[in-house]
Structures are given as C-alpha cells and as structure tokens.
Design a protein around this motif. Sequence first.
Motif: not given
Length: 115
Positions: A18-21, A23-31, A57-65, A67-73
């Motif tokens: 998540v730190a490496k991403g 805040g730009k990586w979603g579940w797909y990139e993390l997986a 420890l982490v936060k999930e958010y979805v950018q407006s417009g 459907p993709r999730d993003r994860w950040e520390l």
Amino acid sequence: MTDSIKLTQLELVLLQLVAKGEGKWGWYELANALSRRDVPREPDMMVVLKKMAADGLVKEYVQSGSPRDRWELTPAGASILSPNSNMLLRELIVDKPMNDRSPTRDLLEEIGDRT
C-alpha cells in the motif's frame, strides 16, 4: 500505536505494498504485486485490507466518477513502516518464524538499512 497491535506477515507485506502504491493502487494492483511475494495467502487479501482499515492502518477510497478503489496508508500505518519502528516490527510479526528467504526478513533488513 499501542503494544497490543499484532501484525501477520501478510498484513506487514500488504502495508508495504500500500505504501509503494502511494494511494494510487487499487485491489488489482495490490493483488498483482502480492502474487509475486512468497507470503501466506490466507485469509483473502480483501479481508485483510478491510481488517487493517478497521484497525486504522489503511484507508480505502473511491475517486468520484470511477468505480475503482484506491488504498493509502494512514499515519498509524505509516508509523509502522517508519525507520524508528524497526524494533517494534520485530515484535509484531506473529504468524510464523522468519527463515532465510522470508520476505518479511527482507523488509526488516530494508527498513534497518534506512536507519
């Protein structure tokens, strides 16, 4: 962060990813990144991420417009990976002992090199 927080090897590696991403990586990139690591895959990555979100420890958010999730520390998650927490990390890993090829050992050595 309190002494009662316990992290598994999978949780620690997911925090690193998540730190490496940044805040730009979603579940797909993390997986995808996780699939290249030699870590336990149980429980499911999304279950672990949601637990870590509930633990602050982490936060999930979805950018407006989008459907993709993003994860950040969160600050608490970032503090676990900070060079100052190197000794604490050694106490947090609870799921199995580290062997010579452990990705967790690599992470701890990388963090130790930054101090």
